[in-house]
Design a protein around this motif. Sequence first.
Motif, PDB file in Angstrom:
ATOM      1  N   ARG B 171       1.049  -1.214   0.002  1.00  0.00           N
ATOM      2  CA  ARG B 171      -0.032  -0.005  -0.214  1.00  0.00           C
ATOM      3  C   ARG B 171       0.867   1.209  -0.175  1.00  0.00           C
ATOM      4  O   ARG B 171       0.466   2.312  -0.432  1.00  0.00           O
ATOM      5  CB  ARG B 171      -0.802   0.081   1.217  1.00  0.00           C
ATOM      6  CG  ARG B 171      -2.052   1.133   0.990  1.00  0.00           C
ATOM      7  CD  ARG B 171      -3.236   0.505   1.898  1.00  0.00           C
ATOM      8  NE  ARG B 171      -4.008  -0.497   1.271  1.00  0.00           N
ATOM      9  CZ  ARG B 171      -4.686  -1.192   2.283  1.00  0.00           C
ATOM     10  NH1 ARG B 171      -4.710  -1.090   3.539  1.00  0.00           N
ATOM     11  NH2 ARG B 171      -5.241  -2.189   1.830  1.00  0.00           N
ATOM     12  N   ALA B 172       1.852   1.155   0.727  1.00  0.00           N
ATOM     13  CA  ALA B 172       2.990   2.345   0.742  1.00  0.00           C
ATOM     14  C   ALA B 172       3.459   2.528  -0.555  1.00  0.00           C
ATOM     15  O   ALA B 172       3.693   3.720  -1.140  1.00  0.00           O
ATOM     16  CB  ALA B 172       4.194   2.249   1.838  1.00  0.00           C
ATOM     17  N   ALA B 173       3.801   1.650  -1.488  1.00  0.00           N
ATOM     18  CA  ALA B 173       4.222   1.473  -2.683  1.00  0.00           C
ATOM     19  C   ALA B 173       3.335   2.226  -3.733  1.00  0.00           C
ATOM     20  O   ALA B 173       3.504   2.823  -4.506  1.00  0.00           O
ATOM     21  CB  ALA B 173       4.521   0.217  -3.335  1.00  0.00           C
ATOM     22  N   LEU B 174       1.739   1.757  -3.378  1.00  0.00           N
ATOM     23  CA  LEU B 174       0.853   2.400  -4.103  1.00  0.00           C
ATOM     24  C   LEU B 174       0.534   3.822  -4.053  1.00  0.00           C
ATOM     25  O   LEU B 174       0.293   4.620  -4.891  1.00  0.00           O
ATOM     26  CB  LEU B 174      -0.425   1.672  -3.660  1.00  0.00           C
ATOM     27  CG  LEU B 174      -1.777   1.717  -4.304  1.00  0.00           C
ATOM     28  CD1 LEU B 174      -1.447   1.109  -5.995  1.00  0.00           C
ATOM     29  CD2 LEU B 174      -2.886   0.996  -3.983  1.00  0.00           C
ATOM     30  N   MET B 175       0.835   4.493  -2.847  1.00  0.00           N
ATOM     31  CA  MET B 175       0.887   5.737  -2.581  1.00  0.00           C
ATOM     32  C   MET B 175       1.926   6.617  -3.334  1.00  0.00           C
ATOM     33  O   MET B 175       1.937   7.793  -3.578  1.00  0.00           O
ATOM     34  CB  MET B 175       1.327   6.052  -1.062  1.00  0.00           C
ATOM     35  CG  MET B 175      -0.235   5.734  -0.171  1.00  0.00           C
ATOM     36  SD  MET B 175       0.440   5.495   1.330  1.00  0.00           S
ATOM     37  CE  MET B 175      -0.924   4.535   2.142  1.00  0.00           C
ATOM     38  N   LEU B 176       2.919   5.866  -3.757  1.00  0.00           N
ATOM     39  CA  LEU B 176       4.085   6.458  -4.548  1.00  0.00           C
ATOM     40  C   LEU B 176       4.040   6.291  -6.094  1.00  0.00           C
ATOM     41  O   LEU B 176       4.811   6.547  -6.984  1.00  0.00           O
ATOM     42  CB  LEU B 176       5.481   5.920  -3.978  1.00  0.00           C
ATOM     43  CG  LEU B 176       5.776   6.142  -2.630  1.00  0.00           C
ATOM     44  CD1 LEU B 176       6.986   5.085  -2.232  1.00  0.00           C
ATOM     45  CD2 LEU B 176       5.895   7.820  -2.432  1.00  0.00           C
ATOM     46  N   GLY B 177       2.756   5.705  -6.200  1.00  0.00           N
ATOM     47  CA  GLY B 177       2.524   5.578  -7.758  1.00  0.00           C
ATOM     48  C   GLY B 177       2.756   4.309  -8.446  1.00  0.00           C
ATOM     49  O   GLY B 177       2.854   4.126  -9.558  1.00  0.00           O
TER      50      GLY B 177
END
Lengths: 249, 288
Positions: B171-177
Amino acid sequence: MLEAHDLMVFYENMIALNNISIKCDESQIVGIFGANSAGKSTLMYSLSGIMLDIRKKELMAGGERITLRGEVIFQSQNIMNLKPSLRAKAGIVLCPERRRLFKESSVLENLRIGGYLATKAQAKHTLEYVMEVYPALQKLKNRLGGFLSGGEQQMVAIGRALMAQPKVLLLDEPLLGLSPLMQATLIKSTKAIQKEKKISIIIAEQYARPVFPIVDYAYILENGAAVMEGTREELMNNPDVKSAYFGVS
Amino acid sequence: MEILVYGTINSVSLALMGLGFAMVYGISRVPNFAHGALYIVCGFVTWTLFHKIGLPYFISIILSLCVNGVLGILMYRFVLIRVRGMNISEIIASYAIGLAILEGFRFGGFRGMTYTLPVFMEGSLMIGSVPVDFHRLIMMVIGILLVAGLWVFTHHTRIGLALQGMAQDERAALMLGIDSDFMAMLAMGFGAVLAGVAATLILPLGNIVVESGYHVLIMSIAVCIVGGLGSWTGAFFAAFIIGYAQILTVVFIGSHFQMVVALLAIILTLILKPSGLFGQQKELEERV
């Protein structure tokens, strides 16, 4: 620039956000204040689209049913159904609650993972900029993310979000668990980043006092609803706000 | 000396089998039970291209690796993406694909001991007093280069770093696109290619038989469980532990106990340290 109209979020039948409308203009710092469970994180997740991912995961795992209503407008386009990764690409980057660093990667790698959306030149430039804003990270470059103190982690988390070249930076409880000194440093640097990069910043925070001096406009959430809003001066002089959020009676 | 040489070779081949599985699981959290099938697909495709169509060996290998990669991507894009996040369904779906592929080959007439691939290089070499053929040495070198290459890839390229980020916190990766579905698809493709690489390196040493698909699946799961699910380094070290243990059993107890070692390793790991040697997930859960 980034607006939410009549945003409603339900977890099953519990209402987490109740008809919230907020607005963040270009180069503005907007504060979202509220106690635990007031809906700050839900609001941040809804703005950045992570809510869609949470909804999908919950659906897959047979967990809570999450319902979203309303619109999120970014640069006069409704992005309510845009995937979170595309929202990040458009320039809405969330720096999440509890930082969520990549604990097994070094500080430098954390920042470079953040630079996924950036071009090579942008990444290089931003990396230098981050090191300039947070000189403390210079020495910790090769330390693993999991071995940093809270304040250092927060610096890395903000730096990582900056690497994604945001137009609107969403900071979810950046001051959580930090010493007053660290809080002051971070707030100062946040203002500096906003000035330098000319981006908009939305800060969600429980304690209004440390953040208040740098916000242009603020909303106060209670039980999922925005009960008060106004410019810094307006809220500063409001007796209710004073007593509830500054401890002055 | 024999133990040392053949232990290392056996360990490297186990590591090769397990890497793909570990990578796919580490990044997308999908246990790819079609891993063994992909391994066999690569073998038979190479065989067909080389023997039936008559392409040069090297080109047929490259082509079949590409086929494998595409197959992995398609598998994710059309089947696994729909069940991702539902743990049991992931296993059932991927195992069903694997079964269909393996038994499809059997049904299609790929039976018996007649399917072999040539070794890369004939001849052998004496290490101390132990004869080792060149192919096994090449396998070892390529295996080690592959691990080193993967390390460089995941630490120094944009995609590799993104994969690493996603493996640690999706999810943290998702926040970075970083688009998790796209990355999971890529991981699946890479995993399939790694299965193919393992196949092209290991299969010339014996026959291509459908059964070895199941064998590879079990071995790669054993390696990943002992090493800790989702940890590539763990898988690598576990391959060495199981690899040496197997050779020791062969030398001191008997070669038919070889398979027992892997299964025993799974059981022991699950009893003594359920998160595996390098696994973190369970430990995190325990802490919470």
